[in-house]
Write a protein that holds these residues in place. Structure first.
Motif, PDB file in Angstrom:
ATOM      1  N   SER A   1       1.317   4.217  -2.904  1.00  0.00           N
ATOM      2  CA  SER A   1       1.275   5.660  -2.641  1.00  0.00           C
ATOM      3  C   SER A   1       2.479   6.365  -3.249  1.00  0.00           C
ATOM      4  O   SER A   1       2.358   7.458  -3.800  1.00  0.00           O
ATOM      5  CB  SER A   1       1.233   5.937  -1.136  1.00  0.00           C
ATOM      6  OG  SER A   1       0.039   5.469  -0.587  1.00  0.00           O
TER       7      SER A   1
ATOM      8  N   VAL B   1      -4.570   3.123  -9.610  1.00  0.00           N
ATOM      9  CA  VAL B   1      -3.956   2.694  -8.351  1.00  0.00           C
ATOM     10  C   VAL B   1      -5.042   2.328  -7.342  1.00  0.00           C
ATOM     11  O   VAL B   1      -4.951   1.288  -6.673  1.00  0.00           O
ATOM     12  CB  VAL B   1      -3.003   3.776  -7.795  1.00  0.00           C
ATOM     13  CG1 VAL B   1      -2.571   3.445  -6.377  1.00  0.00           C
ATOM     14  CG2 VAL B   1      -1.783   3.912  -8.689  1.00  0.00           C
ATOM     15  N   ASP B   2      -6.092   3.145  -7.245  1.00  0.00           N
ATOM     16  CA  ASP B   2      -7.197   2.833  -6.333  1.00  0.00           C
ATOM     17  C   ASP B   2      -7.894   1.536  -6.733  1.00  0.00           C
ATOM     18  O   ASP B   2      -8.242   0.716  -5.883  1.00  0.00           O
ATOM     19  CB  ASP B   2      -8.210   3.977  -6.297  1.00  0.00           C
ATOM     20  CG  ASP B   2      -7.687   5.204  -5.567  1.00  0.00           C
ATOM     21  OD1 ASP B   2      -6.701   5.073  -4.803  1.00  0.00           O
ATOM     22  OD2 ASP B   2      -8.270   6.290  -5.751  1.00  0.00           O
TER      23      ASP B   2
ATOM     24  N   GLU C   1      -4.329   7.928 -10.356  1.00  0.00           N
ATOM     25  CA  GLU C   1      -5.029   7.720  -9.095  1.00  0.00           C
ATOM     26  C   GLU C   1      -6.134   6.674  -9.216  1.00  0.00           C
ATOM     27  O   GLU C   1      -6.248   5.792  -8.365  1.00  0.00           O
ATOM     28  CB  GLU C   1      -5.616   9.043  -8.605  1.00  0.00           C
ATOM     29  CG  GLU C   1      -6.236   8.941  -7.233  1.00  0.00           C
ATOM     30  CD  GLU C   1      -6.672  10.291  -6.699  1.00  0.00           C
ATOM     31  OE1 GLU C   1      -7.515  10.288  -5.793  1.00  0.00           O
ATOM     32  OE2 GLU C   1      -6.186  11.328  -7.172  1.00  0.00           O
ATOM     33  N   GLU C   2      -6.928   6.737 -10.277  1.00  0.00           N
ATOM     34  CA  GLU C   2      -8.031   5.781 -10.439  1.00  0.00           C
ATOM     35  C   GLU C   2      -7.520   4.360 -10.610  1.00  0.00           C
ATOM     36  O   GLU C   2      -8.076   3.426 -10.038  1.00  0.00           O
ATOM     37  CB  GLU C   2      -8.900   6.178 -11.623  1.00  0.00           C
ATOM     38  CG  GLU C   2      -9.712   7.433 -11.375  1.00  0.00           C
ATOM     39  CD  GLU C   2     -10.569   7.810 -12.570  1.00  0.00           C
ATOM     40  OE1 GLU C   2     -10.770   6.963 -13.459  1.00  0.00           O
ATOM     41  OE2 GLU C   2     -11.032   8.953 -12.607  1.00  0.00           O
TER      42      GLU C   2
ATOM     43  N   SER D   1       2.325  11.582 -10.318  1.00  0.00           N
ATOM     44  CA  SER D   1       1.667  12.888 -10.415  1.00  0.00           C
ATOM     45  C   SER D   1       2.713  13.999 -10.519  1.00  0.00           C
ATOM     46  O   SER D   1       2.489  15.001 -11.196  1.00  0.00           O
ATOM     47  CB  SER D   1       0.724  13.122  -9.238  1.00  0.00           C
ATOM     48  OG  SER D   1       1.445  13.245  -8.036  1.00  0.00           O
TER      49      SER D   1
ATOM     50  N   LEU E   1     -14.607   5.540  -2.642  1.00  0.00           N
ATOM     51  CA  LEU E   1     -13.943   5.729  -3.925  1.00  0.00           C
ATOM     52  C   LEU E   1     -14.889   6.182  -5.028  1.00  0.00           C
ATOM     53  O   LEU E   1     -14.483   6.872  -5.943  1.00  0.00           O
ATOM     54  CB  LEU E   1     -13.267   4.422  -4.371  1.00  0.00           C
ATOM     55  CG  LEU E   1     -12.078   3.989  -3.531  1.00  0.00           C
ATOM     56  CD1 LEU E   1     -11.563   2.645  -4.037  1.00  0.00           C
ATOM     57  CD2 LEU E   1     -10.973   5.019  -3.580  1.00  0.00           C
TER      58      LEU E   1
ATOM     59  N   GLN F   1      -1.433  11.043 -14.298  1.00  0.00           N
ATOM     60  CA  GLN F   1      -2.486  10.839 -13.315  1.00  0.00           C
ATOM     61  C   GLN F   1      -2.936   9.374 -13.349  1.00  0.00           C
ATOM     62  O   GLN F   1      -3.538   8.938 -14.317  1.00  0.00           O
ATOM     63  CB  GLN F   1      -3.676  11.772 -13.598  1.00  0.00           C
ATOM     64  CG  GLN F   1      -3.326  13.238 -13.486  1.00  0.00           C
ATOM     65  CD  GLN F   1      -2.758  13.610 -12.119  1.00  0.00           C
ATOM     66  OE1 GLN F   1      -3.257  13.173 -11.097  1.00  0.00           O
ATOM     67  NE2 GLN F   1      -1.705  14.415 -12.118  1.00  0.00           N
TER      68      GLN F   1
ATOM     69  N   GLN G   1       1.814   6.550  -6.965  1.00  0.00           N
ATOM     70  CA  GLN G   1       0.798   7.561  -7.267  1.00  0.00           C
ATOM     71  C   GLN G   1       1.372   8.974  -7.132  1.00  0.00           C
ATOM     72  O   GLN G   1       1.196   9.818  -8.011  1.00  0.00           O
ATOM     73  CB  GLN G   1      -0.387   7.376  -6.331  1.00  0.00           C
ATOM     74  CG  GLN G   1      -1.573   8.224  -6.663  1.00  0.00           C
ATOM     75  CD  GLN G   1      -2.778   7.809  -5.842  1.00  0.00           C
ATOM     76  OE1 GLN G   1      -2.909   6.656  -5.436  1.00  0.00           O
ATOM     77  NE2 GLN G   1      -3.659   8.741  -5.591  1.00  0.00           N
ATOM     78  N   HIS G   2       2.086   9.229  -6.061  1.00  0.00           N
ATOM     79  CA  HIS G   2       2.655  10.557  -5.828  1.00  0.00           C
ATOM     80  C   HIS G   2       3.744  10.877  -6.862  1.00  0.00           C
ATOM     81  O   HIS G   2       3.780  11.973  -7.430  1.00  0.00           O
ATOM     82  CB  HIS G   2       3.222  10.642  -4.410  1.00  0.00           C
ATOM     83  CG  HIS G   2       3.839  11.962  -4.096  1.00  0.00           C
ATOM     84  ND1 HIS G   2       3.089  13.090  -3.898  1.00  0.00           N
ATOM     85  CD2 HIS G   2       5.130  12.332  -3.983  1.00  0.00           C
ATOM     86  CE1 HIS G   2       3.897  14.109  -3.664  1.00  0.00           C
ATOM     87  NE2 HIS G   2       5.150  13.672  -3.705  1.00  0.00           N
TER      88      HIS G   2
ATOM     89  N   LYS H   1       0.832  -1.201   0.000  1.00  0.00           N
ATOM     90  CA  LYS H   1       0.000   0.000   0.000  1.00  0.00           C
ATOM     91  C   LYS H   1       0.871   1.257   0.000  1.00  0.00           C
ATOM     92  O   LYS H   1       0.581   2.223  -0.712  1.00  0.00           O
ATOM     93  CB  LYS H   1      -0.939   0.001   1.207  1.00  0.00           C
ATOM     94  CG  LYS H   1      -1.879   1.180   1.219  1.00  0.00           C
ATOM     95  CD  LYS H   1      -2.829   1.124   2.397  1.00  0.00           C
ATOM     96  CE  LYS H   1      -3.715   2.346   2.395  1.00  0.00           C
ATOM     97  NZ  LYS H   1      -4.606   2.367   3.522  1.00  0.00           N
TER      98      LYS H   1
END
Length: 129
Positions: free
Chosen positions: A89, A106-107, A103-104, A96, A128, A101, A92-93, A85
Motif C-alpha cells: 500500500s 500491485v494488485d 495499482e494493477e 501515485s 479486482l 500508476q 502504491q500510494h 500488504k
C-alpha cells in the motif's frame, strides 16, 4: 504491544514525502524486494517486481545496490517491520504521488502471493476484475 500492527508515524510519512522520487523508490523497493523474495522468488514474482521497479524509472538491479542515509535508519526499521500488504500500500500510494500508476501490478502481485499462501482468492478476483 507486540501484537499491535506496526505503522508509519507522521514523521516517517513526511520523510517519504520529502524524498526525491528515485531516492524514495530505492529505499522502499529494496525493502519490498527482500520481503517478497522471502515469500516467493519465482520468475512470475520477479517479473511483477520488475514491472513496479521499471515504473519508477529504476534500472534493473539498481534497487539492491542502493545505500540509505544514516538519518533514515528508523524509517527503514519501520518499513521492514510492517506487513507485506501494508508495504505494498505504501508503494502504491507513494508511486501515485510521484506520477506512476502501478495499482494493477500491485494488485496482481498481492493476488499472486495470496494464491501461493493457499488463500481463497475467488472473492478477491471478482472485486479486482
Amino acid at each position: 504491544h507486540s501484537k499491535r500492527p506496526v505503522h508509519l508515524d507522521k514523521r516517517h510519512r513526511e520523510m517519504l514525502r520529502s524524498m526525491p522520487p528515485l531516492g524514495w523508490a530505492a529505499l522502499v523497493l529494496t525493502i519490498l524486494q527482500s520481503k517478497v523474495e522471502a515469500v516467493d522468488d519465482s520468475f512470475e514474482t520477479q517479473a511483477m517486481l520488475g514491472c513496479i521497479t521499471a515504473q519508477c524509472g529504476m534500472p534493473l538491479g539498481s534497487v539492491s545496490s542502493w545505500m540509505p542515509q544514516r538519518s533514515q535508519r528508523t524509517l527503514i526499521l519501520t518499513l521492514k517491520s510492517i506487513r507485506l500488504k501494508s508495504l505494498l500500500s505504501v508503494v502504491q500510494h507513494g508511486m501515485s504521488q510521484h506520477g506512476h500508476q502501478v495499482e494493477e501490478v500491485v494488485d496482481a502481485l498481492l493476488l499472486h502471493l495470496r494464491r501461493l499462501a493457499g488463500h481463497d482468492v475467488e472473492p478477491l478476483v471478482q472485486l479486482l476484475f
